[in-house]
Design a protein around this motif. Structure first.
Motif, PDB file in Angstrom:
ATOM      1  N   ILE A 220       0.620  -1.055   0.250  1.00 14.54           N
ATOM      2  CA  ILE A 220      -0.022   0.104  -0.061  1.00 14.54           C
ATOM      3  C   ILE A 220       0.381   1.203   0.209  1.00 14.54           C
ATOM      4  N   ASP A 221       2.033   1.404   0.605  1.00 15.10           N
ATOM      5  CA  ASP A 221       3.083   1.918   0.405  1.00 15.10           C
ATOM      6  C   ASP A 221       4.167   2.209  -0.807  1.00 15.10           C
ATOM      7  N   PRO A 224       1.042   5.071  -5.717  1.00 18.11           N
ATOM      8  CA  PRO A 224      -0.507   4.880  -5.982  1.00 18.11           C
ATOM      9  C   PRO A 224      -0.400   4.273  -7.861  1.00 18.11           C
ATOM     10  N   ARG A 272      -3.802   7.419  -1.782  1.00 18.59           N
ATOM     11  CA  ARG A 272      -3.374   6.490  -0.919  1.00 18.59           C
ATOM     12  C   ARG A 272      -4.063   6.686  -0.476  1.00 18.59           C
TER      13      ARG A 272
END
Length: 422
Positions: A220-221, A224, A272
């Motif tokens: 997730i980091d 995007p 994000r």
């Protein structure tokens, strides 16, 4: 004198006919399958319902038939002895034994039973209405006989449990399916589907899950835009998302949700936080869950993908509804799947497989019987049997097969060639 002889002769004929009736009825009813009779009952056959009622009281049924059969046989033999003594004198006893043995064996045993075996359900439907009153009338007598028999069995240490079965229903179905397949009346694909359904309760999630090392996951980091591109380029609809480390799954990103998000934003530039808000809640299941229970949970929850954890809560892998269905119908592929077959048949009859190929799939594909109790994959089987991490070029022989290691990566077997030694 002549009249008496004629009466005895026709009485013997009638008794032999009754003996044939009892013998054929016994074989016809016991050889009938409950599944076929149930199907006939569902189609409206009242006689099929009567036949099933009799089979549900099998001890009483067999007792009544044997009682009637032995009664008419003994009576027929006695009358035949009396008749032949009148005709031949004392030597008629020997003639009676020879003649009645031949008549009973041929016309009252072999003939009716041969017909009954070939026409079990048809005969069962005919004789059931006739036998039901007899079974009812003789019920007290057969009950006493059963108690005597069970008592004698108890004395010699044999316990009789009317509710017990020597073979489970599932094993009975497996045996029937295997028999029809060997006889050529059932295709292998149909056999595999039936046995696949029966095996669901015996296979655990850990046996077919995608191991975590092979699960396509995203951070997730990550950027995007990069996440969006990877989801679009991947062949998967649902992708696990992790944070901090790849065992900390925080949710699943659904390609359809991502498309809706892009449409709402009307741009490829999403944040994000937007991705986090669109994530589907992660569903975790124990690796010991049976496929039957897992399938039911998928249907109840209406969720197609779950993450698998071990007894310590550590991520083990991932399982989907499609994985379970493939255990029944075989490999499922669509236009977006990557064609990377784990199993390939060589021209010389040998088989080239990936180390990660599941033993169950190999057995299913080639009708082999490689054990899968201690390991789920070919790599695991070879490592478990050799008690080592094999190197490229090594050859092993187990369970009637030769395993040649074609490729390794560190301690992982990547390619194996399997040849039958028979």
């Amino acid at each position: 004198m002549l009249f008496e002889i004629i009466i005895l002769f026709f009485a013997i004929i009638i008794l032999l006919a009754l003996s044939a009736f009892f013998s054929g009825s016994e074989t016809g009813l016991t050889a009938s399958t409950r599944s076929r009779l149930t199907g006939l009952r569902m189609k409206g056959s009242k006689n099929a319902d009567v036949a099933l009622q009799l089979l549900n009281k099998k001890e009483s049924l067999i007792g009544a038939i044997l009682l009637g059969n032995n009664l008419v046989n003994i009576l027929a033999s006695a009358l035949a002895t009396s008749l032949l003594i009148k005709v031949f004198g004392n030597s008629g006893v020997a003639y009676a034994v020879i003649i009645m043995t031949a008549l009973i064996v041929i016309f009252a045993e072999i003939l009716p039973k041969s017909y009954a075996i070939a026409n079990a359900e048809k005969l069962a439907l005919i004789v059931s209405p006739l036998l039901k009153p007899l079974v009812t009338v003789l019920a007290p007598v057969t009950w006493i006989m059963e108690k005597i028999v069970f008592y004698i069995l108890g004395i010699v240490g044999i316990k009789h449990d009317q509710n017990s079965r020597s073979i489970s229903v599932a094993d009975e179905i497996r045996g029937t399916v295997d028999l029809h397949h060997k006889e050529g009346r059932l295709f292998k694909i149909d056999k595999d589907m039936v046995t696949g359904i029966l095996d669901l309760s015996e296979i655990a999630v850990e046996d077919i899950m995608v191991h975590r090392s092979n699960v396509f996951m995203l951070n997730i980091d990550d950027d995007p835009e990069n996440i969006v591109n990877q989801v679009i380029e991947s062949p998967y609809t649902r992708v696990p998302i992790w944070k901090d480390n790849n065992e900390n799954i925080i949710g699943l990103i659904h390609a359809k949700n991502l498309l809706k998000l892009l449409r709402e934003k009307q741009t490829l530039s999403i944040t994000r936080e937007d991705i986090k808000d669109s994530l589907i809640k992660t569903w975790f299941v124990p690796e010991t869950t049976s496929l039957k229970d897992q399938l039911q949970m998928h249907l109840n929850r209406k969720i197609k993908l779950a993450m698998v954890v071990d007894e310590y809560g550590v991520l083990s892998g991932m399982i989907s509804l499609e994985d379970i269905i493939e255990e029944i119908v075989g490999e499922i592929s669509d236009e977006h799947d990557i064609e990377l077959s784990d199993i390939k048949r060589n021209q010389d009859g040998s088989v080239k497989v990936k180390g990660s190929a599941e033993i169950r799939n190999i057995n299913r594909s080639f009708g082999w019987d490689l054990p899968d109790e201690e390991a789920n994959t070919i790599s695991g089987l070879i490592i478990n049997e050799s008690r080592s991490f094999p190197k490229t070029g090594q050859i092993f022989q187990y369970y009637g097969f030769k395993f040649e290691i074609l490729g390794t990566n560190k301690n992982i077997i990547t390619q194996v060639k399997i040849s039958s030694l028979n």
